[in-house]
Design an enzyme around this catalytic site. Structure first.
Site, PDB file in Angstrom:
ATOM      1  N   ASP A 224       0.822  -1.219   0.000  1.00 55.27           N
ATOM      2  CA  ASP A 224       0.000   0.000   0.000  1.00 55.27           C
ATOM      3  C   ASP A 224       0.856   1.269   0.000  1.00 55.27           C
ATOM      4  O   ASP A 224       0.421   2.312   0.486  1.00 55.27           O
ATOM      5  CB  ASP A 224      -0.942   0.026   1.219  1.00 55.27           C
ATOM      6  CG  ASP A 224      -1.721  -1.276   1.365  1.00 55.27           C
ATOM      7  OD1 ASP A 224      -2.349  -1.685   0.373  1.00 55.27           O
ATOM      8  OD2 ASP A 224      -1.695  -1.882   2.452  1.00 55.27           O
TER       9      ASP A 224
ATOM     10  N   HIS B 222      -3.602  -2.038  -6.788  1.00 56.44           N
ATOM     11  CA  HIS B 222      -2.949  -0.793  -7.179  1.00 56.44           C
ATOM     12  C   HIS B 222      -4.010   0.193  -7.642  1.00 56.44           C
ATOM     13  O   HIS B 222      -4.862  -0.152  -8.468  1.00 56.44           O
ATOM     14  CB  HIS B 222      -1.939  -1.023  -8.309  1.00 56.44           C
ATOM     15  CG  HIS B 222      -0.749  -1.832  -7.909  1.00 56.44           C
ATOM     16  ND1 HIS B 222       0.151  -2.342  -8.820  1.00 56.44           N
ATOM     17  CD2 HIS B 222      -0.301  -2.214  -6.687  1.00 56.44           C
ATOM     18  CE1 HIS B 222       1.093  -3.013  -8.175  1.00 56.44           C
ATOM     19  NE2 HIS B 222       0.837  -2.946  -6.890  1.00 56.44           N
TER      20      HIS B 222
END
Length: 469
Positions: free
Chosen positions: A53, A81
């Site tokens: 992340d 993503h």
């Protein structure tokens, strides 16, 4: 050089640490063996340097703008993503983020495990958001050696997580996308690959039924509709067949052919690596630089620049040790300002100060060429910022990042406190425009890691990535 007689090799100068030789031909003339050449094309790699992340998608999107080939090498649709282009937010899980570049080919390598319903559903959802994904099937290639995630793998993932909770009171926090069970099938050598699906379906069906029965024997309560899933897979096989290629040969041609810019985007991150992460709270693949070689069939000599993506603070999804976690107002502020929710699971991320011991460890494993520092703007409102710079246990300093998670849960963190800048950086577009305190924060990170920061992110779009050199 030594004198040469027919049939005798003559040692000459050393070449790349290996002695070079000259070999006589049958006519008595001496021929030099071909000097090894530098690879024509090297891959550029983008990897997460924390627990995921970090904003890898944004960095990949930036680099993919002029790439010819963008590759995924490991993981599955447990990764997530987010990429913002023309104010449209796209979410990718299996597709390489670079698929938005209509001039580039996207490649899913053999190290990726693919859930076919997830792949096509992801494409459909992103097609509805904007025009970025139009024509994606024309520019996507998939390795014939990639393993397939089946629906029963996902069901087993949920059962296993439930069992861990009942038995030990603590689960692993998996995404329940079937990634672990699929990699288990791969390691147990009873998994099925893309090449099996697009070949003789009768043979595939027989193997599929054996694999399904294997899991039903292990998990009697498992709900598997074998016939229905086979019917689905038969339909997916037809859609998949034009995309499938011999991945090893495909990459070899890309690496040794005419000049190409090749980009590899890693999924997950260093501290989630099956070997080097905070085991057992990790993923089931190698998301460090070694996974590039095994997941694509790329020789190590063809790996070029390796960029580590580092969030300006630290986050983690799910359970597991987190030394710099701030379960307080600071953590809440980072969580709310950073909108820290998982792309794949929508779970709230735990937040804490930047842990440079952890990032340095990731650098030891990956050998980062440079760093992309993301989400610096989330720190804009803090009057002071802490950075973890050393670990100790029972007042004894730890020289390195510990393997044992029981030890990691007990570490005390030594912090350096740096002044905040208390002003917005969101409209900044060059390093010199950043507040002096923000510049000092970046230099502190560089000095500690002995790795340069190449980009700094101060917003969501690719335009907000400030290039430093």
């Amino acid at each position: 050089p030594l004198s040469l007689s027919k049939g005798i090799c003559c040692k000459t100068a050393s070449l790349n640490g290996e002695p070079a030789f000259k070999r006589p031909r049958e006519n008595g003339q001496v021929e030099s063996l071909r000097t090894p050449k530098e690879p024509r094309n090297k891959v550029t790699v983008v990897l997460g340097a924390q627990w995921g992340d970090e904003g890898k998608g944004k960095v990949v999107d930036l680099l993919a703008m002029d790439a010819d080939l963008v590759c995924r090498c490991q993981g599955g649709n447990n990764a997530g993503h987010t990429v913002v282009v023309d104010s449209v937010e796209y979410d990718f899980h299996l597709l390489p983020s670079g698929v938005l570049n209509k001039k580039a080919v996207s490649f899913i390598g053999n190290g990726v495990v693919i859930h076919l319903p997830g792949l096509f559903e992801e494409a459909e959802k992103n097609l509805q958001k904007g025009k970025g994904l139009e024509g994606w099937e024309e520019r996507l290639k998939i390795s014939d050696r990639a393993h397939i995630v089946f629906n029963f793998h996902q069901a087993v993932d949920g059962i296993q997580e439930q069992q861990r909770q009942l038995q030990a009171g603590k689960n692993l926090g998996t995404t329940k996308k079937g990634i672990g069970p699929a990699y288990s099938s791969k390691a147990a050598r009873n998994g099925l690959r893309v090449c099996d699906l697009v070949s003789d379906f009768t043979v595939f069906e027989e193997k599929f039924r054996v694999l399904a029965e294997h899991f039903l024997t292990m998990y009697p309560n498992l709900n598997v509709d074998i016939d229905n899933e086979l019917q689905q897979l038969k339909e997916y096989a037809e859609r998949l067949r034009p995309l499938v290629t011999d991945g090893v040969y495909f990459m070899h041609k890309a690496l040794t052919g005419h000049s190409k810019k090749i980009l590899v985007e890693g999924a997950n991150a260093a501290l989630l690596d099956i070997d080097f992460g905070t085991y057992p709270f990790v993923t089931s693949s190698n998301c460090t630089v070694g996974g590039v070689c095994t997941g694509l069939g790329v020789p190590p000599s063809y790996v070029g620049r390796v960029y580590g993506v580092v969030k300006a603070y630290t986050t983690r999804v799910g359970v597991g040790a987190f030394p710099t976690e701030q379960d307080n107002e600071v953590g809440n502020l980072l969580q709310s300002r950073g909108r820290e929710f998982g792309v794949t699971t929508d779970r709230q991320r735990r937040c804490g100060w930047l842990d440079l011991i952890l990032v340095r460890y990731a650098h030891m494993v990956n050998g980062f060429t440079a760093i992309a520092l993301t989400k610096l703007d989330i720190l804009d409102t803090l009057s002071e910022i802490k950075v973890g710079v050393a670990y100790s246990v029972d007042d004894e300093p730890l020289p390195s990042f510990p393997a044992n998670m029981d030890v990691l849960t007990r570490v005390s963190v030594k912090y350096e406190t740096l002044p905040g800048w208390c002003c917005s950086t969101e409209d900044v577009r060059c390093f010199e425009e950043l507040p002096p305190q923000a510049q000092s924060y970046i230099r502190f990170i560089e000095d500690f890691l002995q790795v340069p920061v190449k980009w700094v992110g101060v917003g969501k779009s690719r335009e907000s990535m400030i290039k430093l050199f």
